[in-house]
Design an enzyme around this catalytic site. Structure first.
Site, PDB file in Angstrom:
ATOM      1  N   CYS A 185      19.623  -8.439  26.548  1.00 59.73           N
ATOM      2  CA  CYS A 185      19.331  -7.357  27.490  1.00 59.73           C
ATOM      3  C   CYS A 185      19.581  -7.707  28.956  1.00 59.73           C
ATOM      4  CB  CYS A 185      17.925  -6.810  27.278  1.00 59.73           C
ATOM      5  SG  CYS A 185      16.633  -8.006  26.978  1.00 59.73           S
ATOM      6  N   ARG A 195      17.008 -19.667  20.921  1.00 57.17           N
ATOM      7  CA  ARG A 195      15.590 -19.700  21.267  1.00 57.17           C
ATOM      8  C   ARG A 195      14.990 -20.988  20.706  1.00 57.17           C
ATOM      9  NH1 ARG A 195      13.852 -13.453  19.657  1.00 57.17           N
ATOM     10  NH2 ARG A 195      15.429 -12.437  20.985  1.00 57.17           N
ATOM     11  N   GLN A 238      22.212 -11.037  16.916  1.00 61.06           N
ATOM     12  CA  GLN A 238      21.523  -9.811  16.525  1.00 61.06           C
ATOM     13  C   GLN A 238      22.492  -8.635  16.543  1.00 61.06           C
ATOM     14  OE1 GLN A 238      18.354  -9.701  19.511  1.00 61.06           O
ATOM     15  NE2 GLN A 238      16.862 -10.202  17.934  1.00 61.06           N
ATOM     16  N   ASP A 287      21.840  -6.028  17.988  1.00 61.66           N
ATOM     17  CA  ASP A 287      21.032  -5.239  18.916  1.00 61.66           C
ATOM     18  C   ASP A 287      21.916  -4.435  19.872  1.00 61.66           C
ATOM     19  OD1 ASP A 287      21.918  -7.297  20.522  1.00 61.66           O
ATOM     20  OD2 ASP A 287      20.021  -7.528  21.580  1.00 61.66           O
ATOM     21  N   HIS A 313      21.560  -1.835  23.666  1.00 67.05           N
ATOM     22  CA  HIS A 313      20.752  -1.291  24.751  1.00 67.05           C
ATOM     23  C   HIS A 313      21.371   0.024  25.189  1.00 67.05           C
ATOM     24  CE1 HIS A 313      19.824  -5.570  24.561  1.00 67.05           C
ATOM     25  NE2 HIS A 313      18.597  -5.141  24.777  1.00 67.05           N
ATOM     26  N   LYS A 328       7.072   1.906  21.200  1.00 63.16           N
ATOM     27  CA  LYS A 328       8.120   1.446  20.288  1.00 63.16           C
ATOM     28  C   LYS A 328       7.884   1.952  18.874  1.00 63.16           C
ATOM     29  CE  LYS A 328       5.701  -2.851  19.128  1.00 63.16           C
ATOM     30  NZ  LYS A 328       5.822  -4.308  18.910  1.00 63.16           N
ATOM     31  N   HIS A 383      15.838  -0.287  23.751  1.00 61.70           N
ATOM     32  CA  HIS A 383      16.237  -1.512  23.052  1.00 61.70           C
ATOM     33  C   HIS A 383      16.177  -1.209  21.557  1.00 61.70           C
ATOM     34  CE1 HIS A 383      15.226  -4.239  26.612  1.00 61.70           C
ATOM     35  NE2 HIS A 383      14.616  -3.107  26.929  1.00 61.70           N
TER      36      HIS A 383
END
Length: 662
Positions: free
Chosen positions: A343, A372, A390, A392, A394, A479, A525
């Site tokens: 992000c 991480r 991921q 993922d 945005h 969320k 997200h």
């Protein structure tokens, strides 16, 4: 009212029973006495009581009025009571068998409990058998479990005398001046309680395994031995649980991944998987699948850097709040951080361009590698790693665009989960917590949009359920969390959709509104598979390694009956490969039965057996997993069925294809 009458009234409490009736008893009456006054059968079955929602020991004096229930084995609070008391039973047995062992803590957990010990050596399976046998002896003794309240100093002396420094440490850290302990015959333990009234009330349990665990979960502390136990209200429930555990062991992605040569781990790259050719095939097919859907649902894929100046993470808040989970390096005497999520980079990309309201929504998707720092004590196979990517994204939207965007997201995530056979999905809406950022009005609008997006689709989402998790939103916005259920009934947290009011402020993001003013976008997200590494591990366990045909790393294996059919097997293999199928041939000089067995162990979806008869007729015999067969098949029509299953991503290509053919 006289003073005497007032005093009398203050010594009486009013207990409201489940049927609505009220029982008045003197203050200080125990729960056991109240249960006995209601009925002898109830008193016999009583394990504890609840007063105003708090579970209390039967021996505890009742001091307040309120709703009152007797906890019996059928009560909703009984299971946790059993499990926590069985944890103490385990510690009691360990202390009897191994007096020098130091005891730690033993909470109830899902499906049972654990208890931490410092035995000076690992517990063996034989130790667990002895401990379990001793536990059953203590149950047969039916020892009363007595609550003791005492000053901290007295408790410290007790545990010092027992040689339990871990307990002394816990007592020292309790702020109150008094503590509670529980005694059952020769054993005493520190605990807030409550517990069942005697060890004879216990009995349905099974010690499952022992594993290393750091004291208080901190790797700087000593490594202890954690004994896990399963505990249920009935033997039938315990047996069903143990059967599920055995099924889970057979599906363990670490075991299956090794057997199928999907991935390996190496101590020189801790918690960082190496994907072997077969595993890389599946991994890349997952990415390809999501990329195809990105086109369908209007996402733009981007590529962002791996390493950023720490100023980026200071601006995003990660440096202050997430630093212990990040990797850092130094470049040109400046500190840089390896990105733990995409992000912040996407915010820089959005901010580098001038946007109009006509451009929104803007949907950035990124398969960039993330890192991480996960403590070595919590890393596990593919499901908890230090390097991953991921699926993922945005999404930058106006506040008014959120409902439509959330509706689009539900279409997307439903299509993905259905493709993998996840039919049962639990959706949780996390609402505004006590500490939050942004205007209350925006929160309310976002929460309504999230709720309405699901509610209006509920009738079309068979097997999906929805709950509100009050106060469980992130500080920056509400969320939706998505939890799937695998083939053997285990829940897995996968997707998420989070509304973010915070970062557009932090990064001064804006767009030009219809009236020419500068307005803040809202950031959504979202992830569907989440970490591809973790999803891969979950998928292995969901399927047991029997991947859907379109995802199988080896889809077809050609097996000649003898060397005389090798030439025809080679031609068959070339035709399969030319059609885009992942096919191999087993031309070894082995017996047919051995070749078929090897193909089944490798979980190849389709084995094509060819011999001189098939070569003469230009056909093949299809042998499926689990022994099903079809003989004298046209290779051309079979290739058509297989390629059709790949295109449609059918869960069961053979059944689907056969139905289509018929």
């Amino acid at each position: 009212m006289s003073a005497a009458a007032a005093t009398t009234a203050s010594d009486v409490i009013r207990l409201t029973l489940p049927d609505g009736s009220v029982k008045e008893v003197p203050k200080g009456t125990t729960g056991r006495t109240v249960a006995e006054s209601i009925g002898p059968r109830l008193a016999k079955d009583a394990l504890a009581v609840t007063l105003a929602g708090q579970v209390l020991d039967l021996s505890r004096p009742l001091t307040d009025s309120g709703p009152f229930e007797v906890v019996t084995p059928k009560h909703a609070d009984a299971l946790e009571l059993y499990r926590h008391s069985t944890a103490h039973l385990t510690a009691n047995a360990v202390k009897r068998l191994f007096p020098g062992v130091k005891i730690g803590i033993g909470p109830a957990i899902e499906s049972g409990y654990y208890y931490d010990f410092d035995p000076g050596r690992p517990f063996t399976p034989e130790d667990l058998e002895r401990i379990e046998a001793e536990m059953r002896k203590i149950v047969a003794e039916d020892n009363e479990i007595v609550r003791l309240e005492m000053p901290k100093s007295e408790a410290e002396k007790i545990f010092e005398a027992q040689g339990d420094p871990l307990k002394v440490e816990i007592v020292a850290g309790i702020p109150d001046g008094t503590v509670s302990c529980y005694r059952q015959a020769d054993f005493i333990d520190l605990c807030r309680g409550p517990h069942v009234p005697s060890t004879g009330k216990l009995g349905v349990f099974k010690l499952t395994h022992a594993a290393g665990a750091y004291w208080k979960g901190d790797e700087r502390n000593p490594m202890l031995q954690r004994i896990y136990g399963a505990s249920f209200l009935s033997q039938k429930e315990l047996d069903e649980h143990l059967a599920r555990v055995e099924a889970a062991k057979a599906r363990d992605h670490r075991k299956v991944g090794k057997e199928l040569s999907l991935f390996v781990l190496h101590p020189w790259a801790p918690a960082s998987p190496f994907f072997l050719p077969k595993g890389a095939t599946v991994y890349n097919l997952l990415v390809q699948f999501m990329r195809e859907l990105y086109v369908k649902y209007g996402y733009q894929e981007v590529i962002s850097p791996q390493i950023f100046d720490v100023e980026l993470f200071k601006q995003s808040g990660h440096y202050d709040n997430y630093r212990e989970n990040m990797f850092f390096t130094e470049v040109d005497e400046r500190e840089y951080g390896v990105k733990p999520m995409n992000c912040p980079g996407h915010f820089l990309m959005y901010g580098s361009h001038a946007w109009s309201y006509r451009d929104l929504p803007v949907r950035f998707a990124d398969f960039g590698r993330l890192h991480r720092y996960e403590r070595s004590g919590v890393t596990q196979g593919l499901t908890r790693v230090r390097t991953f990517c991921q699926d993922d994204s945005h999404i930058f939207v106006t506040l008014d665009q959120m409902p439509a965007e959330m509706d689009r997201f539900l279409d997307f995530i439903h299509e993905v989960y259905a493709t993998f056979g996840f039919g049962e999905v639990k959706v949780g809406l996390g609402t505004r917590p006590e500490k939050f950022m942004g205007a209350v009005g925006n929160w309310d609008k976002a929460e309504r949009a999230l709720a309405q997006a699901f509610e209006k689709r509920a009738a079309t989402l068979a097997g999906w359920s929805y709950d509100v998790n009050h106060g469980d939103g992130a500080f920056y916005g509400p969320k939706l969390d998505f939890q799937v259920t695998d083939a053997i009934g285990r829940p897995w947290q996968l997707g998420t959709l989070q509304v973010d009011f915070s970062n557009p402020e932090r990064f001064d993001l804006h767009y030009t509104a219809e009236d020419g003013s500068k307005q803040r976008p809202v950031v959504l997200h979202r992830a569907i598979l989440g970490s591809l590494e973790r999803f891969f591990g979950i998928l292995i366990e969901h399927t047991g390694g029997d991947f859907p045909f379109w995802l199988a790393p080896e889809q077809v294996r050609v097996v000649p009956v003898s060397e005389k059919a090798n030439a025809y097997a080679g031609e068959t293999l070339r035709r399969l490969s030319a059609a885009g199928l992942r096919a191999t041939g087993d031309l070894r000089n082995e017996k047919l039965g051995a070749k078929i067995r090897d193909g089944e162990l490798a979980k190849v979806p389709a084995l094509l057996v060819v011999g001189e008869k098939e070569a003469a007729a230009g056909t093949v015999s299809l042998r499926l997993r689990h022994g099903k067969e079809e003989k004298n098949l046209s290779l051309e029509s079979l290739i058509g069925r297989m390629t059709g299953a790949v295109v449609s991503r059918a869960l069961s290509w053979h059944e689907t294809s056969t139905a289509r053919k018929q």
